[in-house]
Structure formats: C-alpha cells, structure tokens
Design a protein around this motif. Structure first.
Motif, PDB file in Angstrom:
ATOM      1  N   LEU A 229     -52.565  41.913  11.738  1.00 34.32           N
ATOM      2  CA  LEU A 229     -53.653  42.151  10.601  1.00 34.32           C
ATOM      3  C   LEU A 229     -55.639  41.828  10.913  1.00 34.32           C
ATOM      4  CD1 LEU A 229     -53.738  43.353   8.139  1.00 34.32           C
ATOM      5  CD2 LEU A 229     -53.363  41.145   6.934  1.00 34.32           C
ATOM      6  N   VAL A 230     -54.916  41.141  11.241  1.00 36.22           N
ATOM      7  CA  VAL A 230     -56.047  40.010  11.807  1.00 36.22           C
ATOM      8  C   VAL A 230     -57.229  39.822  13.169  1.00 36.22           C
ATOM      9  CG1 VAL A 230     -58.261  38.419  11.108  1.00 36.22           C
ATOM     10  CG2 VAL A 230     -56.493  37.803  10.082  1.00 36.22           C
ATOM     11  N   ASP A 231     -58.108  40.689  13.528  1.00 35.94           N
ATOM     12  CA  ASP A 231     -58.710  41.076  14.926  1.00 35.94           C
ATOM     13  C   ASP A 231     -59.774  39.344  14.972  1.00 35.94           C
ATOM     14  OD1 ASP A 231     -62.027  41.710  14.157  1.00 35.94           O
ATOM     15  OD2 ASP A 231     -60.240  42.786  12.869  1.00 35.94           O
ATOM     16  N   PRO A 232     -59.990  39.627  15.868  1.00 30.93           N
ATOM     17  CA  PRO A 232     -60.591  38.351  16.795  1.00 30.93           C
ATOM     18  C   PRO A 232     -62.087  38.189  16.193  1.00 30.93           C
ATOM     19  CG  PRO A 232     -58.922  38.848  18.779  1.00 30.93           C
ATOM     20  CD  PRO A 232     -59.091  40.519  17.704  1.00 30.93           C
ATOM     21  N   LYS A 233     -62.632  39.129  16.299  1.00 29.01           N
ATOM     22  CA  LYS A 233     -63.779  39.103  15.149  1.00 29.01           C
ATOM     23  C   LYS A 233     -64.323  39.335  13.899  1.00 29.01           C
ATOM     24  CE  LYS A 233     -65.554  41.303  19.854  1.00 29.01           C
ATOM     25  NZ  LYS A 233     -66.984  42.012  19.831  1.00 29.01           N
ATOM     26  N   GLY A 234     -62.951  39.610  13.255  1.00 31.46           N
ATOM     27  CA  GLY A 234     -62.666  39.687  11.822  1.00 31.46           C
ATOM     28  C   GLY A 234     -63.081  40.640  11.046  1.00 31.46           C
ATOM     29  N   GLU A 235     -63.216  41.871  12.219  1.00 38.77           N
ATOM     30  CA  GLU A 235     -63.754  43.384  10.944  1.00 38.77           C
ATOM     31  C   GLU A 235     -62.851  43.779  10.069  1.00 38.77           C
ATOM     32  OE1 GLU A 235     -66.714  45.066  12.536  1.00 38.77           O
ATOM     33  OE2 GLU A 235     -66.406  43.582  13.782  1.00 38.77           O
ATOM     34  N   ILE A 236     -61.382  43.262   9.937  1.00 34.84           N
ATOM     35  CA  ILE A 236     -61.091  43.727   8.594  1.00 34.84           C
ATOM     36  C   ILE A 236     -61.827  43.792   7.419  1.00 34.84           C
ATOM     37  CG2 ILE A 236     -59.803  41.105   8.472  1.00 34.84           C
ATOM     38  CD1 ILE A 236     -57.287  43.117   7.395  1.00 34.84           C
ATOM     39  N   LEU A 237     -62.975  42.463   7.229  1.00 33.88           N
ATOM     40  CA  LEU A 237     -63.364  42.114   6.146  1.00 33.88           C
ATOM     41  C   LEU A 237     -64.201  43.051   6.077  1.00 33.88           C
ATOM     42  CD1 LEU A 237     -64.197  38.462   6.492  1.00 33.88           C
ATOM     43  CD2 LEU A 237     -62.978  38.974   5.046  1.00 33.88           C
ATOM     44  N   LYS A 238     -64.844  44.104   7.151  1.00 30.33           N
ATOM     45  CA  LYS A 238     -65.535  45.080   7.420  1.00 30.33           C
ATOM     46  C   LYS A 238     -65.326  46.006   6.652  1.00 30.33           C
ATOM     47  CE  LYS A 238     -69.242  43.263  10.020  1.00 30.33           C
ATOM     48  NZ  LYS A 238     -70.289  43.189  11.588  1.00 30.33           N
TER      49      LYS A 238
ATOM     50  N   ALA B  52     -55.997  35.451  13.394  1.00 32.64           N
ATOM     51  CA  ALA B  52     -56.616  34.500  12.732  1.00 32.64           C
ATOM     52  C   ALA B  52     -57.689  35.003  13.631  1.00 32.64           C
ATOM     53  CB  ALA B  52     -56.692  33.270  12.947  1.00 32.64           C
ATOM     54  N   TRP B  53     -59.060  34.927  12.633  1.00 31.29           N
ATOM     55  CA  TRP B  53     -60.666  35.265  13.259  1.00 31.29           C
ATOM     56  C   TRP B  53     -61.167  32.943  12.567  1.00 31.29           C
ATOM     57  CZ3 TRP B  53     -65.195  36.487   9.753  1.00 31.29           C
ATOM     58  CH2 TRP B  53     -66.333  36.156  10.371  1.00 31.29           C
ATOM     59  N   ILE B  54     -61.495  32.797  13.566  1.00 34.06           N
ATOM     60  CA  ILE B  54     -62.465  31.498  13.152  1.00 34.06           C
ATOM     61  C   ILE B  54     -64.137  31.599  12.723  1.00 34.06           C
ATOM     62  CG2 ILE B  54     -63.250  29.092  14.478  1.00 34.06           C
ATOM     63  CD1 ILE B  54     -60.103  29.647  16.205  1.00 34.06           C
ATOM     64  N   VAL B  55     -64.301  31.601  12.073  1.00 30.31           N
ATOM     65  CA  VAL B  55     -65.580  32.034  11.703  1.00 30.31           C
ATOM     66  C   VAL B  55     -66.462  30.756  11.947  1.00 30.31           C
ATOM     67  CG1 VAL B  55     -66.705  32.094   8.861  1.00 30.31           C
ATOM     68  CG2 VAL B  55     -64.053  32.984   8.977  1.00 30.31           C
ATOM     69  N   PRO B  56     -67.043  31.035  12.864  1.00 29.52           N
ATOM     70  CA  PRO B  56     -68.299  30.983  13.521  1.00 29.52           C
ATOM     71  C   PRO B  56     -69.036  30.649  12.250  1.00 29.52           C
ATOM     72  CG  PRO B  56     -68.542  32.840  14.226  1.00 29.52           C
ATOM     73  CD  PRO B  56     -67.870  32.858  13.068  1.00 29.52           C
ATOM     74  N   GLU B  57     -69.792  29.126  12.260  1.00 28.53           N
ATOM     75  CA  GLU B  57     -70.423  28.345  11.426  1.00 28.53           C
ATOM     76  C   GLU B  57     -71.921  28.157  10.843  1.00 28.53           C
ATOM     77  OE1 GLU B  57     -72.844  23.428  12.093  1.00 28.53           O
ATOM     78  OE2 GLU B  57     -70.556  23.370  11.872  1.00 28.53           O
ATOM     79  N   LYS B  58     -72.094  29.456  11.565  1.00 26.93           N
ATOM     80  CA  LYS B  58     -73.689  30.198  11.265  1.00 26.93           C
ATOM     81  C   LYS B  58     -73.409  31.217  10.365  1.00 26.93           C
ATOM     82  CE  LYS B  58     -72.834  34.360  14.187  1.00 26.93           C
ATOM     83  NZ  LYS B  58     -73.301  35.120  15.126  1.00 26.93           N
ATOM     84  N   PHE B  59     -71.865  31.702   9.566  1.00 27.95           N
ATOM     85  CA  PHE B  59     -71.855  32.389   8.163  1.00 27.95           C
ATOM     86  C   PHE B  59     -71.613  31.382   7.093  1.00 27.95           C
ATOM     87  CE2 PHE B  59     -70.010  35.408  11.948  1.00 27.95           C
ATOM     88  CZ  PHE B  59     -71.259  36.266  11.691  1.00 27.95           C
ATOM     89  N   HIS B  60     -72.046  29.638   7.293  1.00 25.12           N
ATOM     90  CA  HIS B  60     -71.296  29.132   5.954  1.00 25.12           C
ATOM     91  C   HIS B  60     -72.228  28.049   6.133  1.00 25.12           C
ATOM     92  CE1 HIS B  60     -68.629  26.698   8.003  1.00 25.12           C
ATOM     93  NE2 HIS B  60     -67.623  28.104   8.238  1.00 25.12           N
ATOM     94  N   ASP B  61     -72.957  27.045   5.680  1.00 24.05           N
ATOM     95  CA  ASP B  61     -72.867  25.720   4.921  1.00 24.05           C
ATOM     96  C   ASP B  61     -71.685  25.404   6.303  1.00 24.05           C
ATOM     97  OD1 ASP B  61     -74.884  26.240   3.639  1.00 24.05           O
ATOM     98  OD2 ASP B  61     -73.691  25.410   2.356  1.00 24.05           O
TER      99      ASP B  61
END
Length: 251
Positions: free
Chosen positions: A115-124, A201-210
């Motif tokens: 379900l979840v791709d390595p870049k988290g495109e499912i969020l888009k 899973a997509w490990i969210v890069p830190e640049k997207f959040h505090d």
C-alpha cells in the motif's frame, strides 16, 4: 576450630560485598512511542542495578496534566522537549536534570505490504479509506503527521478520512488491526535491528516537520529516590543507547 570460624567470617563478608545495594523502585511516565525500547531498557536496568522501574505509558500531553495534578511519577520520558521544559518552568522538576534521551522519527505505515510506496506518494493520491493519526494536541508524533500533510499540501484531501488515536500506541493499533489502512506512527513501533518488521512504509524526512527531540527529566517526587537518579544515568549509558538505536531512534 578458629580456622573454620575465620573461613566462615571471610565467606560471609565476601557474600555481603558481592550483594547489590538495597534495591529501590521508581515510578516512570513514558511516552507511548517509547514503549518497546523502554521495556527492554527497564529489564536490563533491573538486571544490572537491582532497581525496578514501574512503567506507565501514554500521551505526553496527558502525562503533563497528570503531573501538574500531583500524579506520583518520579521520572518523565516525554515525546518532545517542550513539555519537560514547561515542567522545568513550573518548578516541578529537579533543576539541571533534563536531557534528550532519543531523537524520534515518524513513519507512514500500513500492514499491507504494497500500500505505501517508498516516497509516500499515496498521501498525494488519497487512495485509502482512512488515515490514522495521534491527537496532534497531546502527541508530538501526531503533530508531526499534521505538519507533514501541510507541507505536502494534502490536508484537505485527508481531512474527512482521519481516524484520531488518543496516543501513538492507539494509533498504531488502528493500523495494525486494519481499522485504518494506513497511518502516521513512530518508526520504533515498526522497526527493529535495521529494518521495517512488517507491512510497507515511508520514513518521513525530517524536513517535513519539526525535529522530534524526546527529553527525560527527574521530577521533584523522585529527588530523593536513588532508583530515579540511577535510571536517568542508565539512560545515558552504552547499554541503553544500543537498545535505543536498535529501534530506529537517533541519539
């Protein structure tokens, strides 16, 4: 006879010397994301020191309110740095005891392998019925999830599909049981020894959040408890650090 007596005294003295110091118990409030590593650390801590850490797990925001209202916690391991700093300001802690014990990572996870791709495109694409997220008002990992959606410009796409957990542990359960096909959880909940343990899973890069800097602090109720100070010292040691890193946290 005196030789036997002297040997007995020497043996008794050796036993006393080898015994650990009187063991104590410490009441610890632990952010839900740190459940698995803290259980492992507490077991090793007891083995090495004889002290027992009685662990309670929950959301950082709720623990903050409980501590303000006199809860019997002696050590607090939060999911952020702001909450312990507030307790410092309110003089509810032992001055100078606060430190960062771990740096957390948020991950978009599904128990479905594909379900979840390595870049988290499912969020888009918004291609899922529900998205689980911890209460952003009380759980820093939930706040990180909200910030990530805002950064990607997908908040409106998901606003009617959100399933909110009271804390990150409940949020993980929503996804693990299939009540939500995916969700923002703590990396430590789905990671061990260098890999994602199940699902996708997509490990969210830190640049997207505090940054999720997780601080520990000695509360005033633990000021005179040797087990409380020993636990905080232990968290800074090599054995605890090895466990923390094995669950995907930074130091």
């Amino acid at each position: 006879m005196s030789v036997i007596r002297n040997k007995f005294i020497a043996l008794a003295a050796a036993v006393v010397v080898s015994m650990p110091a009187m063991a104590d118990e410490v009441q610890v409030a632990v952010a839900a994301n740190f459940t698995a590593p803290m259980q492992a650390i507490a077991a090793q801590f007891q083995k090495d020191t004889g002290h027992t850490a009685k662990l309670s797990f929950g959301s950082t925001g709720k623990f903050f309110a409980q501590i303000q209202n006199g809860a019997p916690f002696e050590v607090f391991l939060a999911a952020d740095s702001k909450t312990p700093a507030k307790l410092d300001a309110e003089k509810a802690t032992v001055p100078g005891s606060r430190f960062t014990y771990a740096k957390g990572t948020v991950v978009l996870w599904s128990k479905d392998d594909k379900l979840v791709d390595p870049k988290g495109e499912i969020l888009k694409t918004g291609n899922a019925a529900h998205l689980a997220i911890a209460n952003p008002k009380t759980a820093p990992y939930g706040a990180a999830g909200v910030q990530t959606m805002e950064k990607l410009g997908v908040t409106d796409k998901w606003k009617d599909k959100l399933v909110q957990g009271e804390n990150i542990a409940q949020t993980y359960q929503f996804v693990a049981t299939g009540n939500a096909p995916l969700g923002f959880v703590a990396l430590s909940q789905v990671f061990k020894d260098g890999r994602i343990t199940s699902g996708s899973a997509w490990i969210v890069p830190e640049k997207f959040h505090d940054p999720i800097l997780q601080d520990a602090v000695l509360l005033k109720k633990g000021k005179d408890n040797p087990a409380a100070t020993a636990l905080l010292k232990y968290l800074k040691g090599d054995k605890a650090h090895a466990i923390i890193k094995s669950y995907g946290y930074g130091l």
